[in-house]
Scaffold this motif. Structure first.
Motif, PDB file in Angstrom:
ATOM      1  N   UNK A 260       0.447  17.815 -37.952  1.00 34.47           N
ATOM      2  CA  UNK A 260      -0.031  17.265 -39.223  1.00 34.47           C
ATOM      3  C   UNK A 260       0.210  15.765 -39.271  1.00 34.47           C
ATOM      4  N   UNK A 261       1.360  15.322 -38.783  1.00 28.36           N
ATOM      5  CA  UNK A 261       1.655  13.885 -38.756  1.00 28.36           C
ATOM      6  C   UNK A 261       0.599  13.139 -37.958  1.00 28.36           C
ATOM      7  N   UNK A 262       0.260  13.628 -36.783  1.00 28.28           N
ATOM      8  CA  UNK A 262      -0.759  12.966 -35.960  1.00 28.28           C
ATOM      9  C   UNK A 262      -2.118  12.978 -36.648  1.00 28.28           C
ATOM     10  N   UNK A 263      -2.442  14.088 -37.273  1.00 28.18           N
ATOM     11  CA  UNK A 263      -3.739  14.175 -37.938  1.00 28.18           C
ATOM     12  C   UNK A 263      -3.852  13.157 -39.063  1.00 28.18           C
ATOM     13  N   UNK A 264      -2.802  13.040 -39.867  1.00 34.03           N
ATOM     14  CA  UNK A 264      -2.838  12.142 -41.020  1.00 34.03           C
ATOM     15  C   UNK A 264      -2.728  10.675 -40.604  1.00 34.03           C
ATOM     16  N   UNK A 265      -1.902  10.383 -39.628  1.00 33.44           N
ATOM     17  CA  UNK A 265      -1.676   8.989 -39.229  1.00 33.44           C
ATOM     18  C   UNK A 265      -2.698   8.473 -38.223  1.00 33.44           C
ATOM     19  N   UNK A 266      -3.319   9.376 -37.441  1.00 32.84           N
ATOM     20  CA  UNK A 266      -4.186   8.923 -36.355  1.00 32.84           C
ATOM     21  C   UNK A 266      -5.619   9.462 -36.473  1.00 32.84           C
ATOM     22  N   UNK A 267      -5.771  10.780 -36.435  1.00 33.67           N
ATOM     23  CA  UNK A 267      -7.106  11.364 -36.351  1.00 33.67           C
ATOM     24  C   UNK A 267      -7.956  11.073 -37.579  1.00 33.67           C
TER      25      UNK A 267
END
Length: 274
Positions: A260-267
């Motif tokens: 979720x962190x990667x999705x919100x911050x990157x994707x």
């Protein structure tokens, strides 16, 4: 020969610049006078946070003067911008996408004096939505649960994506079952609205900021593909100002897992601000 290291992929999707005032003076008519918060400071903050990209939101204290925002976007390819425009504004929407602008911000908040001098209204959004669509820009909306109830149907019908900032101004005392917050979750789940995760402004009067965890988790459950994170640096009119790194850590803790962190911050921001 070793390959050059990749730049960080993460995004801070909500920040403001002010000054230097000898070069970029504030508008004479404004609702607040902030201390300077200049581009080198913000870029240093991104580096400290381990993020590679930032989104600058034009502050109402600059009125119709977008010189500082456009200068910063021209100087730094890793930054994107959100302008404030009204019908008849001297800033033309056409061509802004090529200059790094991705959206236009409007304010529709409940309460007397809630919308600052220099802001654009929901009526302005109604009038400009077709032109925003033609220019490849989205609409950003500063609103709250009480105000949202009167415009939610219209938001779904707009020809542009809508990004709701400050987590829709949720009321921590009213809880996650408050009608306004449930309406926000419905908009998020529909895919017609994005939300900026920036909890702290809604928690300033809460005895424990952990009360915001349930609100973020409900949003993640509703639609994790329509969430981005914003620092809200330089934390205007909040004293003492929070530690931005602590705000990012709080988001990560509440996110529950690294995916979720990667999705919100990157994707997600790479889609919205590409």
């Amino acid at each position: 020969m070793n390959a050059a290291p990749h730049a960080p992929a993460g995004w801070d999707c909500h920040a403001h610049l002010f000054g230097p005032y000898d070069r970029f003076p504030l508008a004479p008519e404004r609702s607040y006078t902030p201390p300077e918060a200049v581009a080198p400071q913000y870029l240093a903050l991104l580096a400290r946070l381990g993020l590679g990209h930032g989104v600058l939101v034009h502050p109402s204290a600059y009125g119709e003067d977008h010189a500082l925002l456009l200068h910063a976007l021209a100087a730094h390819a890793n930054l994107r911008g959100v302008v404030v425009v009204q019908p008849g504004s001297r800033l033309a929407l056409s061509g802004l996408h090529g200059k790094g602008v991705r959206g236009a911000r409007f304010s529709h908040r409940s309460g007397a004096g809630a919308n600052f001098a220099g802001s654009a209204s929901f009526d302005d959004l109604r009038a400009l939505a077709p032109a925003l669509a033609d220019a490849g820009l989205h609409a950003e909306l500063w609103t709250d649960g009480q105000a949202l109830s009167g415009i939610a149907v219209e938001l779904k019908a707009l020809p542009v994506p809508v990004v709701i900032d400050h987590m829709g101004g949720f009321d921590v005392a009213a809880g996650v079952d408050a009608p306004g917050f449930r309406l926000l979750l419905e908009l998020l789940a529909s895919g017609r609205a994005w939300v900026k995760l920036c909890a702290y402004r809604n928690l300033l009067n809460a005895p424990d900021w952990q009360a915001g965890r349930a609100f973020q988790q409900k949003m993640i459950e509703a639609n994790p593909e329509r969430l981005v994170w914003g620092s809200d640096w330089p934390h205007l009119r909040v004293a003492p100002a929070p530690d931005t790194a602590a705000l990012l850590a709080m988001f990560k803790d509440w996110a529950g897992n690294d995916e979720v962190v990667r999705q919100v911050l990157e994707t997600n921001p790479a889609v919205l601000y590409r």
